[in-house]
Design a protein around this motif. Sequence first.
Motif, short mmCIF file in Angstrom:
data_model
loop_
_atom_site.label_atom_id
_atom_site.label_comp_id
_atom_site.label_asym_id
_atom_site.label_seq_id
_atom_site.Cartn_x
_atom_site.Cartn_y
_atom_site.Cartn_z
N THR A 1 4.83 1.80 9.72
CA THR A 1 4.38 2.15 8.45
C THR A 1 4.55 3.35 8.22
O THR A 1 5.08 3.74 6.91
CB THR A 1 2.65 1.69 8.35
N TYR A 2 4.29 4.41 8.76
CA TYR A 2 4.06 5.82 8.47
C TYR A 2 5.79 6.25 8.09
O TYR A 2 6.09 7.02 7.54
CB TYR A 2 3.28 6.76 9.09
N GLU A 3 6.50 5.91 9.28
CA GLU A 3 7.98 6.30 9.00
C GLU A 3 8.68 5.61 7.71
O GLU A 3 9.52 6.35 7.15
CB GLU A 3 8.72 5.88 10.28
N SER A 4 8.25 4.23 7.72
CA SER A 4 9.03 3.66 6.65
C SER A 4 8.57 4.49 5.04
O SER A 4 9.30 4.60 4.15
CB SER A 4 8.69 2.16 6.10
N LEU A 5 7.32 5.01 5.15
CA LEU A 5 6.99 5.44 3.98
C LEU A 5 7.42 6.86 3.77
O LEU A 5 7.99 7.41 2.55
CB LEU A 5 5.20 5.71 4.37
N GLN A 6 7.84 7.53 4.61
CA GLN A 6 8.64 8.75 4.78
C GLN A 6 9.88 8.52 4.32
O GLN A 6 10.59 9.37 3.70
CB GLN A 6 8.68 9.46 6.15
N GLN A 7 10.59 7.36 4.55
CA GLN A 7 11.93 6.98 4.07
C GLN A 7 12.17 6.44 2.70
O GLN A 7 12.95 6.26 2.10
CB GLN A 7 12.48 6.17 5.08
N LEU A 8 10.76 6.21 1.69
CA LEU A 8 10.94 5.66 0.61
C LEU A 8 10.87 6.83 -0.46
O LEU A 8 9.64 7.21 -0.69
CB LEU A 8 9.77 4.65 0.61
N PRO A 9 12.06 7.07 -0.96
CA PRO A 9 12.04 8.30 -2.03
C PRO A 9 11.39 8.12 -3.05
O PRO A 9 10.71 8.92 -3.89
CB PRO A 9 13.27 8.45 -2.13
N ASP A 10 10.88 6.67 -3.53
CA ASP A 10 10.23 6.36 -4.85
C ASP A 10 8.74 6.03 -4.59
O ASP A 10 8.29 5.88 -5.52
CB ASP A 10 11.13 5.12 -5.58
N SER A 11 8.28 6.26 -3.52
CA SER A 11 6.97 5.96 -3.24
C SER A 11 5.91 7.15 -3.70
O SER A 11 6.37 8.49 -3.11
CB SER A 11 6.56 5.73 -1.66
N PRO A 12 5.05 7.02 -4.42
CA PRO A 12 4.11 8.24 -4.63
C PRO A 12 3.49 8.82 -3.94
O PRO A 12 2.98 10.03 -3.85
CB PRO A 12 3.25 7.61 -5.96
N LYS B 1 5.43 -4.32 11.85
CA LYS B 1 6.77 -3.80 12.03
C LYS B 1 8.03 -4.40 11.64
O LYS B 1 8.98 -4.21 10.99
CB LYS B 1 6.79 -3.31 13.52
N SER B 2 7.86 -5.80 12.36
CA SER B 2 8.84 -6.85 12.17
C SER B 2 8.96 -7.20 10.54
O SER B 2 10.20 -7.26 10.25
CB SER B 2 8.45 -8.14 12.90
N LEU B 3 8.13 -7.08 9.85
CA LEU B 3 8.29 -7.54 8.44
C LEU B 3 8.93 -6.10 7.65
O LEU B 3 9.67 -6.34 6.64
CB LEU B 3 7.11 -7.94 7.84
N ILE B 4 8.50 -5.09 7.95
CA ILE B 4 9.02 -3.83 7.36
C ILE B 4 10.36 -3.73 7.75
O ILE B 4 11.47 -3.72 6.81
CB ILE B 4 8.49 -2.70 8.03
N ALA B 5 10.97 -4.25 8.96
CA ALA B 5 12.34 -4.23 9.33
C ALA B 5 13.15 -5.32 8.38
O ALA B 5 14.35 -5.11 7.99
CB ALA B 5 12.61 -4.43 10.97
N GLN B 6 12.41 -6.40 8.10
CA GLN B 6 13.08 -7.54 7.30
C GLN B 6 12.92 -7.21 5.82
O GLN B 6 13.33 -7.80 4.94
CB GLN B 6 12.41 -8.83 7.44
N PRO C 1 0.99 -1.08 0.05
CA PRO C 1 -0.11 0.05 -0.10
C PRO C 1 0.94 1.37 0.00
O PRO C 1 0.34 2.30 -0.38
CB PRO C 1 -0.88 -0.23 1.29
N ARG C 2 2.18 1.28 0.53
CA ARG C 2 3.05 2.37 0.23
C ARG C 2 3.25 2.90 -1.14
O ARG C 2 3.87 3.82 -1.37
CB ARG C 2 4.24 2.27 1.09
N TYR C 3 2.93 1.57 -2.00
CA TYR C 3 3.49 2.15 -3.53
C TYR C 3 2.29 2.13 -4.34
O TYR C 3 2.26 2.75 -5.42
CB TYR C 3 4.63 1.01 -4.06
#
Lengths: 266, 486
Positions: B112-123, B164-169, B44-46
Amino acid sequence: MKIFSLTVLGFWLLAVIAGRLLDLHGNDVDLNSVLANPSWQHWFGADDLGRDILARVLRGAEVSFIVAVVVAIVTMTIGVTVGLLAGFYGGKIDKILMQITDIFLAFPGILLAIAFAAVLGPGIINLMLALCLTGWVSYARLTRGQAMSLRQRQHVLAAESIGAKPLRIMLRHIFPLLSSILIVEATYSLASIMIAEASLSFLGLGIQAPNASWGAMLRDAVRYMLVAPHYVLIVGVSLMSLILAINLGGDYLRDKLDIASSINEK
Amino acid sequence: MYRHFLLLLVALPCVMLTVGCQPTSVEKEAVRFAIAQAPLNLDPRYATDAASERVNRLIYQRLVEFDDHSKPVPGIASWKNLGDQNYQFTLKQNLAPFHDGQLLSADDVKATYESLQQLPDSPHAAEFANIRAIQIINHYTLEFKLKQVDPHFASKLIIGILPKSLIAQQHDFVHQPVGNGVFKFDSWNNTLTLERIDDGQQVTFIEVKDPTVRVLKLMRGEADLLQGDLPPELIQYMQTKPRIKVATTQGANYSYLGLNMQDPILAKHKVRQALAYAIDRQALIDAVMVDHTRLADAILPPEHYAGNPLLKAYTYQPALAKQLLEEAGVALPLKLVYKTSTDAQRVRLATILQAQMKAAGIALEIRSLDWGTFFAEVKKGKFQLYGLTWVGIKTPEIYSKVFGTTYIPPNGFNRGRYSDLALDEMLRQEDWQAVTARIHEQLPYIPLWYEGQAAAMRQHIVGYRPKADGNWDDLKTIKRAKGQLQ
């Protein structure tokens, strides 16, 4: 078969002329007649915008005629010129021209036409340009082979020995002997040009809305195959019978013009 | 010998007939859903395409949902405003666990929201650039601290929550999604299959691009359900078939004609008015649109909380349109180029518009381009007129992004390069009634309609209705009736 071929070709020419002379309203949208069945008002029914299918088939016949004839003439002119030059002069000229021909031959024709139409934009002129770009190759190969063999004939050597110019030899002594074979080739290429035009229009790269073309009509008709089968049948049968007639016509001409086979038959 | 053979000859068809007539329960078989375009990305982040977003609504859950008036309401969390730049979210108790068995907590929301902020290619990343920090208060509570005031912040938190655990992986959510939604991921080879957690009911998404083939598959029983991307004639055709049910409903996706406001001719207000009066929208809807299609006057429909039911529709008045063009001082016929995709229904609509506008002295030239070229040219502002649809719009912020002076691409969707200081001020004040009235009067877009939504299904499918924005949420409750295979 000859009668079928002549009848269909006759109808086609009649349709082209009728399309010119009659005051057709093939582009008039009538939202009250969308996909109407055949009736006295619309003999072939109406399409997905309520336009008269008969009028559009006639208009489409004109488009296919213009595209087929123009492309056939242009490709034949280019192809025969290249083939004659290569076959007559031989050597380096032959090598260079044939390598160029081989490059064009290596391209899948329809794909090149699609790429060309995509770059230049869709439309009838660009469609014809795209078809001309790939269509001349077969004429060039055919003419070159024949010209090489005719080049060694006695009458050509005789003309050369009395000082005839190369252009004169090509046009007066070689080309006339090629004409029968080129006419047969042209009839086959007419059919393939029409299929290519229909395919490109089917893909949306040919004739643009609202103008009618059989390929574009077929594309629209397929969408309504379940609700208005008459539409796809009329356009499909028109296109199929015309291509068949042209091919049969080509066979007939080949039999008539090919002296060797006619002697064998006797 | 012959007697045995005869016996066999008589018995064999009887056995076959008996086997064939056995009641075969279809209850637990997968529901086969034929769709025009398969989902592309289940992270959903992409995800941005409609199919992926609709599938993701089934696999993941979100902090915020929308009610019937498109107002943000609590999804898996309720919220309160702790000042202009601080939102506190509290997760509901007893939420469903993630499909891998872990419990959902505030940590997962933060991750989830922190990872989204760190994804430069996410629309979607730009939407959340305003978040300054996310602070965990306890297992169920967290706070979003913003850099700048944003009264619509809550309605942006519609990204599905990931563990969270799967985002980390760096788990491959794109192809193997793990959420805590009603459906869990089963397989995705050529077709995507999801399984409902409650009862194990599977749903298989089959991509069939051609609408006629999709309808044929439904009629032959190779598909159970279809929705959207069908010409109205095929929907009417299916309505006449005894084994097929058709359901239609009002839509909320807004179709419009976009105008290039930097074009010297279209910059004239009277020319734009003439265009609006030159289209017989109602005749067009009646003839070639799905049932329940209705006239539109603004991007958001009248039932939306920022909708404006008082806007007066432009009606078909070709004589008035012609008069307006003459008053604007343009030479008739006015030649305009209309760009559209090669989609058959789009070209069909363009051809009707062309015929209708002819009566008003407008010669519309249609250029149908492949989707990639068409959309690239629209974004670059290389058009006079184009036709598109806004899908799934929920928040009135869309007006700023589409008509705000500072939102010219790539900063927003102001593709017509419209600049109106009076409107900018109204947008700043969020006076949506004034905003919609101003846009309706100035016509940077010519409004067309909200297309009706239609779904067709086999008789044994129950509990499914299409939704206004075209989502597939009813798959959560869809059932196969007990019965026999047809």
